[in-house]
Design an enzyme around this catalytic site. Structure first.
Site, mmCIF file in Angstrom:
data_model
loop_
_atom_site.group_PDB
_atom_site.id
_atom_site.type_symbol
_atom_site.label_atom_id
_atom_site.label_comp_id
_atom_site.label_asym_id
_atom_site.label_seq_id
_atom_site.Cartn_x
_atom_site.Cartn_y
_atom_site.Cartn_z
ATOM 1 C CG ASN A 136 -1.810 1.135 1.411
ATOM 2 O OD1 ASN A 136 -1.688 2.137 0.702
ATOM 3 N ND2 ASN A 136 -2.733 1.034 2.348
ATOM 4 N NE ARG A 176 -5.053 3.027 -1.142
ATOM 5 C CZ ARG A 176 -4.837 4.215 -0.562
ATOM 6 N NH1 ARG A 176 -3.712 4.435 0.096
ATOM 7 N NH2 ARG A 176 -5.737 5.157 -0.624
ATOM 8 C CG HIS A 192 -9.816 6.667 1.241
ATOM 9 N ND1 HIS A 192 -10.162 7.975 1.477
ATOM 10 C CD2 HIS A 192 -8.472 6.594 1.393
ATOM 11 C CE1 HIS A 192 -9.063 8.679 1.769
ATOM 12 N NE2 HIS A 192 -8.025 7.862 1.716
ATOM 13 N NE ARG A 208 -4.590 14.491 0.068
ATOM 14 C CZ ARG A 208 -4.891 13.200 0.027
ATOM 15 N NH1 ARG A 208 -6.029 12.798 -0.525
ATOM 16 N NH2 ARG A 208 -4.071 12.301 0.525
ATOM 17 C CG MET A 222 -7.122 14.551 15.361
ATOM 18 S SD MET A 222 -7.667 16.272 15.163
ATOM 19 C CE MET A 222 -8.472 16.239 13.559
HETATM 20 N N1 LIG Z 1 -3.974 8.340 18.718
HETATM 21 C C1 LIG Z 1 -4.330 9.171 17.747
HETATM 22 N N2 LIG Z 1 -5.110 10.237 17.993
HETATM 23 C C2 LIG Z 1 -5.464 11.075 17.022
HETATM 24 N N3 LIG Z 1 -5.110 10.948 15.741
HETATM 25 C C3 LIG Z 1 -4.345 9.903 15.417
HETATM 26 C C4 LIG Z 1 -3.915 8.951 16.387
HETATM 27 N N4 LIG Z 1 -3.158 8.021 15.758
HETATM 28 C C5 LIG Z 1 -3.130 8.377 14.455
HETATM 29 N N5 LIG Z 1 -3.830 9.503 14.251
HETATM 30 C C6 LIG Z 1 -4.038 10.227 12.993
HETATM 31 O O1 LIG Z 1 -4.100 9.304 11.923
HETATM 32 C C7 LIG Z 1 -3.373 9.839 10.815
HETATM 33 C C8 LIG Z 1 -2.897 8.713 9.906
HETATM 34 O O2 LIG Z 1 -3.984 7.909 9.546
HETATM 35 P P1 LIG Z 1 -3.836 6.733 8.484
HETATM 36 O O3 LIG Z 1 -5.162 6.131 8.333
HETATM 37 O O4 LIG Z 1 -2.702 5.862 8.873
HETATM 38 O O5 LIG Z 1 -3.505 7.625 7.227
HETATM 39 P P2 LIG Z 1 -2.846 7.302 5.822
HETATM 40 O O6 LIG Z 1 -3.211 5.881 5.479
HETATM 41 O O7 LIG Z 1 -3.509 8.301 4.930
HETATM 42 O O8 LIG Z 1 -1.389 7.523 5.989
HETATM 43 C C9 LIG Z 1 -2.279 10.664 11.447
HETATM 44 O O9 LIG Z 1 -1.869 11.709 10.609
HETATM 45 C C10 LIG Z 1 -2.940 11.201 12.689
HETATM 46 O O10 LIG Z 1 -3.524 12.443 12.404
HETATM 47 C C1 LIG Z 2 -6.810 8.399 -1.878
HETATM 48 C C2 LIG Z 2 -6.151 8.918 -0.655
HETATM 49 O O1 LIG Z 2 -6.380 10.032 -0.263
HETATM 50 O O2 LIG Z 2 -5.324 8.065 -0.017
HETATM 51 P P1 LIG Z 2 -4.488 8.364 1.324
HETATM 52 O O3 LIG Z 2 -5.474 8.636 2.381
HETATM 53 O O4 LIG Z 2 -3.720 7.084 1.549
HETATM 54 O O5 LIG Z 2 -3.625 9.549 1.029
HETATM 55 MG MG LIG Z 3 -4.689 5.301 4.168
#
Ligand SMILES: Nc1ncnc2c1ncn2[C@@H]1O[C@H](COP(=O)(O)OP(=O)(O)O)[C@@H](O)[C@H]1O
Ligand SMILES: CC(=O)OP(=O)(O)O
Ligand SMILES: [Mg+2]
Length: 414
Positions: free
Chosen positions: A12, A104, A193, A254, A296
């Site tokens: 991914n 992915r 997603h 974004r 966050m």
């Molecule tokens: N314990 C937590 N409390 C609040 N936000 C969190 C926590 N753990 C992770 N995050 C949030 O989740 C985000 C990442 O989410 P994720 O689903 O892994 O994103 P991506 O797949 O897009 O990288 C981080 O940028 C953070 O903002």
């Molecule tokens: C499509 C997309 O926004 O994927 P990611 O959340 O992994 O950046």
């Molecule tokens: Mg993701």
């Protein structure tokens, strides 16, 4: 594929990260479909930055999590590092037990509504779609090419983020712009997603003890990228992302929804060129643009600490929540009847204050959050709404990698 090949490696690849899992698909679940036992999981973060980080856990050997820091310049280097980590535990890509590699792929355009074995023509199409997923498809392509170079004999399967959304009715998928122009350039809402929205909506039905066909669910996938979807009886009928993953909710970096005239204004009045506008809206907006932080956890820490620094973080949080509420209301109206609302991905699974704030004041819609249930942490799907609430509010951890592995394994065994 040999008879003993039952493993799938899932990649991914995100704009600056690679999440991966090696799974053994031979174990049968109760329902009879391949379950997927994790042999190794890991994450490469901050690719291209000074200190990249690789965290690898070899579950098969019971080994502890190994973390390494150093510069990982690009996605090719990241995948080579992942291959080396796997090899160190005897789980290398040269294993005859590996049946396929599942990728992915974020944008599949109009052509792909199902998992697809990647050949030259498929790869070309994924490359053609780079302009509409500039942060994602290039990373996915690098993942595919690197994996193929390491194991040219194995099937490589693409599982598209857009696939689940291809069921959207025309009136939800089309923008209200000139039809000829839209058709000539395939401008429409694709949504992303999808693997997560599909998995989470199904899991939510399971949590309610119902068949997916019998439930209507609003899914809020809140990670770095964030999107909402309205799922009616297992089929997506609307989603918040559009032609690209920029539309919709406020995200880490974004903007989400914005008056398109803002972009004209930035060019005509602020003197920015199109690349600068692109970077502004995709990388310097959302939470990071509003308060300097896209995580966050950090935003909540600033708010809880109070003082001067808290105000900006609070405003960013309020804008994020306001947008979420608007989508909840919109999808309630789209679905007519809502059985459940599910929070998922990094923010949705972990940030209790986001869940509480997004649902606050929605009692008239039958939605409420129980503070003590909301405070519980865990890896399992769980309800956070009180007994009396008409709509079940749930936290349902997503598992894009498992879903990709299952679709990949099913395809190569078909
Ligand atoms: N314990 C937590 N409390 C609040 N936000 C969190 C926590 N753990 C992770 N995050 C949030 O989740 C985000 C990442 O989410 P994720 O689903 O892994 O994103 P991506 O797949 O897009 O990288 C981080 O940028 C953070 O903002
Ligand atoms: C499509 C997309 O926004 O994927 P990611 O959340 O992994 O950046
Ligand atoms: Mg993701």
């Amino acid at each position: 594929m040999t008879a003993t090949a039952t493993r799938v490696l899932v990649l991914n690849s995100g704009s600056s990260s690679v999440k991966y899992q090696l799974l053994d698909m031979s174990t049968e679940s109760i329902s009879g479909s391949a379950a997927g036992r994790r042999l190794a999981v890991g994450l490469v973060e901050r690719i291209g930055e000074e200190t990249s980080r690789l965290a690898h856990t070899p579950l098969a050997t019971g080994g502890a999590k190994r973390e390494t820091e150093g510069t990982i310049a690009d996605h090719t280097a990241a995948l080579k590092a992942v291959a080396a980590e796997l090899a160190a535990d005897g789980l290398g890509l040269d294993s005859p037990e590996l049946a396929a590699i599942g990728h992915r792929v974020v944008h599949g355009g109009l052509k792909f509504s199902a998992p697809t074995v990647i050949d030259e023509a498929v790869l070309k199409e994924i490359e053609r779609l780079v302009p509409v997923a500039p942060l994602h498809n290039p990373a996915n392509i690098t993942g595919i090419k690197t994996a193929r170079a390491l194991r040219p004999d194995l099937p490589q399967v693409a599982v598209f983020d857009t696939a689940f959304h291809t069921t959207m009715p025309e009136y939800a998928a089309r923008y209200a712009i000139d039809v000829a122009t839209a058709d000539a350039h395939r401008i429409r809402r694709y949504g992303f997603h999808g693997t997560s929205h599909a998995y989470v909506s199904r899991k939510t039905a399971e949590l309610l003890g119902k068949a997916p066909e019998d439930v209507n669910v609003i899914v809020l996938h809140l990670g770095n990228g964030a999107s909402a979807s309205a799922v009616q009886g297992g089929r997506c009928v609307d989603t918040s992302m559009g032609l690209t993953p920029l539309e919709g909710l406020v995200m880490g970096t974004r903007s989400g929804d914005i008056d398109p005239a803002v972009t004209f204004h930035l060019r005509r009045v602020a003197g920015m060129d199109e690349d600068e506008v692109d970077v502004l809206l995709n990388k310097k907006s959302g939470l990071v643009g509003l308060c300097g932080d896209n995580d966050m956890r950090e935003i909540r820490r600033r708010i809880d600490a109070g003082g001067e620094d808290a105000a900006q973080a609070q405003l960013a949080f309020d804008i994020y929540i306001h947008r979420l509420k608007k989508y909840i209301g919109a999808y309630y109206a789209v679905l007519g009847r809502v059985d459940a609302l599910a929070f998922t991905a990094g923010v949705g699974e972990n940030a209790a204050p986001v869940r509480a704030a997004a649902i606050a004041g929605l009692e008239e819609l039958g939605m409420a959050v129980d503070a003590s249930l909301n405070a519980v942490r865990g890896d399992e799907p769980r309800l956070i709404s009180p007994e009396y609430a008409r709509v079940a509010v749930a936290v349902v951890p997503t598992d894009e990698e498992l879903e990709i592995a299952q679709q990949t394994y099913a395809l190569v065994n078909a």
